[in-house]
Write an enzyme that holds these catalytic residues in place. Structure first.
Site, PDB file in Angstrom:
ATOM      1  N   LEU A  10       0.849  -1.063   0.045  1.00  0.00           N
ATOM      2  CA  LEU A  10       0.062  -0.124   0.089  1.00  0.00           C
ATOM      3  C   LEU A  10       0.851   1.072  -0.100  1.00  0.00           C
ATOM      4  CD1 LEU A  10      -2.770   1.193   0.354  1.00  0.00           C
ATOM      5  CD2 LEU A  10      -2.821   0.854   2.641  1.00  0.00           C
ATOM      6  N   HIS A  11       0.901   2.180  -1.021  1.00  0.00           N
ATOM      7  CA  HIS A  11       1.528   3.284  -1.356  1.00  0.00           C
ATOM      8  C   HIS A  11       0.929   4.065  -1.858  1.00  0.00           C
ATOM      9  CE1 HIS A  11       2.449   2.054  -5.397  1.00  0.00           C
ATOM     10  NE2 HIS A  11       2.587   0.770  -4.847  1.00  0.00           N
ATOM     11  N   GLY A  12       1.464   5.406  -2.407  1.00  0.00           N
ATOM     12  CA  GLY A  12       0.746   6.322  -3.050  1.00  0.00           C
ATOM     13  C   GLY A  12      -0.139   6.217  -4.205  1.00  0.00           C
TER      14      GLY A  12
END
Length: 170
Positions: free
Chosen positions: A15-17
């Site tokens: 889960l990242h930008g």
């Protein structure tokens, strides 16, 4: 009835930008399920992941086996899920456990390069072992497996790319 999986994505960054902004807006989940045996045992990583979920979307970190149980548990039927794994192997284990990805296929966002791997796109590295796992998802489970960083990008058929790069699929 079972949980509604709106996106099944392999991304070594989890889960990242890109996921929190583009993909969440695109698939509109009410739940992000990060599926990883190692992250589920790591309280620091688990806490960091649950804290970066976008507003209005709850994130959970669970093991592969716990995700399989949750998928078939009617208590989770209300989940509109964005499902993330760190690697193709975990996604294959989910498919082998009966999680149905036939409506969404498998999206490969990023597989980090490590020694002995070959870059097959600007974000996806592959070795023979991972290529065989992709082939199993396509051939054994009849799934579309595509590389795509963000929703606006064109989907790239991963098995075709693997075959062009002459990976050993035997």
């Amino acid at each position: 009835m079972t949980m509604d999986i709106r996106l099944a994505r392999v991304d070594s960054r989890l889960l990242h930008g890109q996921v929190a902004t583009f993909w969440t807006r695109f698939v509109q989940p009410n739940r992000i399920m990060v599926v990883s045996d190692s992250v589920a045992k790591d309280n620091l990583r688990k806490t960091l992941i649950t804290q970066v979920a976008p507003p209005g979307v709850k994130a959970n970190v669970v093991s592969v086996n716990k995700m399989i149980r949750a998928y078939f548990d009617s208590r989770f039927d209300s989940f509109n899920t964005l499902l993330l794994t760190e690697n193709v192997g975990d996604m294959l284990r989910l498919a082998e456990g009966g999680v149905d990805f036939s409506q969404v296929g498998i999206n490969i966002g990023s597989i980090a390069y490590t020694e002995g791997m070959t870059m097959i796109t600007d974000a996806v590295a592959m070795d023979d072992h991972t290529a065989k796992q992709v082939a199993a998802l396509v051939n054994d489970f009849h799934l579309d497996v595509t590389a795509q960083k963000i929703p606006a990008d064109k989907k790239i058929d991963l098995l075709s790319l693997i075959k062009k790069k002459n990976f050993n699929l035997e």
